[in-house]
Motif scaffolding. Structure first.
Motif, mmCIF file in Angstrom:
data_model
loop_
_atom_site.group_PDB
_atom_site.id
_atom_site.type_symbol
_atom_site.label_atom_id
_atom_site.label_comp_id
_atom_site.label_asym_id
_atom_site.label_seq_id
_atom_site.Cartn_x
_atom_site.Cartn_y
_atom_site.Cartn_z
ATOM 1 N N ALA A 38 1.159 -1.077 0.287
ATOM 2 C CA ALA A 38 -0.268 -0.204 0.044
ATOM 3 C C ALA A 38 0.647 1.034 -0.352
ATOM 4 O O ALA A 38 0.401 2.158 -0.795
ATOM 5 C CB ALA A 38 -0.951 0.371 1.294
ATOM 6 N N SER A 39 2.201 1.088 0.994
ATOM 7 C CA SER A 39 3.309 2.606 0.522
ATOM 8 C C SER A 39 3.845 2.546 -0.566
ATOM 9 O O SER A 39 3.221 3.652 -0.766
ATOM 10 C CB SER A 39 3.380 2.088 1.985
ATOM 11 O OG SER A 39 4.024 3.374 2.180
ATOM 12 N N SER A 41 2.083 1.754 -3.615
ATOM 13 C CA SER A 41 1.998 2.347 -4.458
ATOM 14 C C SER A 41 0.911 3.641 -5.073
ATOM 15 O O SER A 41 1.517 4.019 -5.281
ATOM 16 C CB SER A 41 0.094 1.971 -4.098
ATOM 17 O OG SER A 41 0.471 -0.683 -4.978
ATOM 18 N N LYS A 42 1.070 4.078 -3.334
ATOM 19 C CA LYS A 42 1.061 5.579 -2.794
ATOM 20 C C LYS A 42 2.049 6.051 -3.336
ATOM 21 O O LYS A 42 2.090 6.682 -3.861
ATOM 22 C CB LYS A 42 0.559 5.876 -1.816
ATOM 23 C CG LYS A 42 0.452 6.787 -1.252
ATOM 24 C CD LYS A 42 -0.215 7.601 0.490
ATOM 25 C CE LYS A 42 -0.508 8.097 0.897
ATOM 26 N NZ LYS A 42 -1.223 8.700 2.265
ATOM 27 N N SER A 45 2.102 6.125 -7.376
ATOM 28 C CA SER A 45 0.393 7.142 -8.082
ATOM 29 C C SER A 45 0.690 8.373 -7.262
ATOM 30 O O SER A 45 0.801 9.496 -8.337
ATOM 31 C CB SER A 45 -0.515 7.077 -6.401
ATOM 32 O OG SER A 45 -1.206 7.737 -7.106
ATOM 33 N N LEU A 46 1.803 8.939 -6.522
ATOM 34 C CA LEU A 46 1.893 10.519 -5.424
ATOM 35 C C LEU A 46 2.383 10.603 -7.007
ATOM 36 O O LEU A 46 3.179 12.212 -7.627
ATOM 37 C CB LEU A 46 2.455 10.789 -4.840
ATOM 38 C CG LEU A 46 1.333 10.586 -3.516
ATOM 39 C CD1 LEU A 46 1.919 10.846 -2.648
ATOM 40 C CD2 LEU A 46 0.944 12.170 -3.383
ATOM 41 N N SER A 87 4.135 11.132 0.793
ATOM 42 C CA SER A 87 3.753 9.885 0.504
ATOM 43 C C SER A 87 3.753 9.221 2.284
ATOM 44 O O SER A 87 3.430 8.069 2.608
ATOM 45 C CB SER A 87 4.709 8.404 -0.297
ATOM 46 O OG SER A 87 5.362 8.190 0.366
#
Length: 257
Positions: A38-39, A41-42, A45-46, A87
């Protein structure tokens, strides 16, 4: 009661405890893996959210810039610092050289999304599928590129900040390195030091050590400045028209006077 007798008597209890242990370990590992995924991916994404952003040398080299969710310009290390800060991983204001002390080093074979890629004097973020996202240079904008040919041959190091197995160690390293960067403005790895420097390319003088700060004026080619201190390895603190100003010695192609 000897060990054999104890095991025989409590065999069922031991089997139950063992079964529970086998269930807990995978669940814990899976939870950690999900948190890391999840981290990372963030982070990716950012990074993608800033595709097409303008490259400005020295941009995003202040905490106020890192906190700004709408930051529109970056240089390579400023981009990495901003993405990580946004993030939830505050690695501080970084130059490419100081990124070498962040997190831990990993091999090419063990690379994962969100890892920091170091190419000598350049940096980017790995996004998977042998691709990276980075702020290349003043002739380009933030973009995605394949890690092959030119870039693969230039890759010097991969650093990992997001990892469940060594989270505490990484956070300690980040804290220690950030403190060193913030307190030691005379970066030992920089070729620029205090003293007199000659400006060989006409350059702007800024109110702060960042290209996005207020412009105080401009130094003409051939000007000689007395540098009081160095910040981020290239920004020189000088006196300019009765005020304190900052000029990028690297951008000014400064030489010793």
């Amino acid at each position: 009661m000897n060990t054999h007798q104890f095991i025989k008597k409590h065999r069922k209890l031991i089997m139950i405890i063992a079964a529970i242990a086998l269930m807990i370990v995978p669940v814990s590992a899976a939870k950690n893996a999900m948190e890391v995924d999840a981290s990372t991916s963030k982070i990716v994404s950012l990074a993608y959210s800033k595709l097409g952003s303008k490259y400005i040398y020295g941009a995003s080299h202040s905490m106020s810039a890192l906190r700004n969710k709408k930051q529109r310009s970056f240089d390579c290390s400023g981009f990495v610092s901003w993405v990580y800060y946004q993030s939830g991983h505050n690695i501080g204001v970084r130059t490419t050289s100081s990124l070498r002390s962040v997190g831990r080093r990993v091999s090419w074979a063990n690379r994962q999304k969100g890892d920091i890629l170091l190419f000598g004097s350049h940096t980017g973020i790995y996004i998977g599928n042998n691709k990276m996202i980075h702020a290349p240079n003043s002739r380009s904008r933030v973009r995605v590129e394949k890690l092959s040919g030119h870039w693969r041959s230039r890759l010097k190091q991969i650093r990992r900040v997001v990892s469940s197995s060594d989270k505490a160690a990484v956070e300690k390293t980040i804290s220690k390195a950030t403190k060193a960067v913030n307190t030691n403005t005379n970066t030992s790895s920089s070729k620029y030091t205090t003293g007199n420097w000659k400006i060989t390319v006409s350059s702007n003088v800024r109110a702060k050590a960042t290209a996005s700060s207020k412009k105080l004026g401009r130094l003409k080619k051939g000007s000689v400045v007395t540098v009081k201190s160095i910040k981020y390895g290239r920004w020189a603190k000088i006196s300019f028209k009765g005020k304190t100003g900052w000029v990028s010695l690297r951008g000014a192609h400064a030489v010793r006077a």
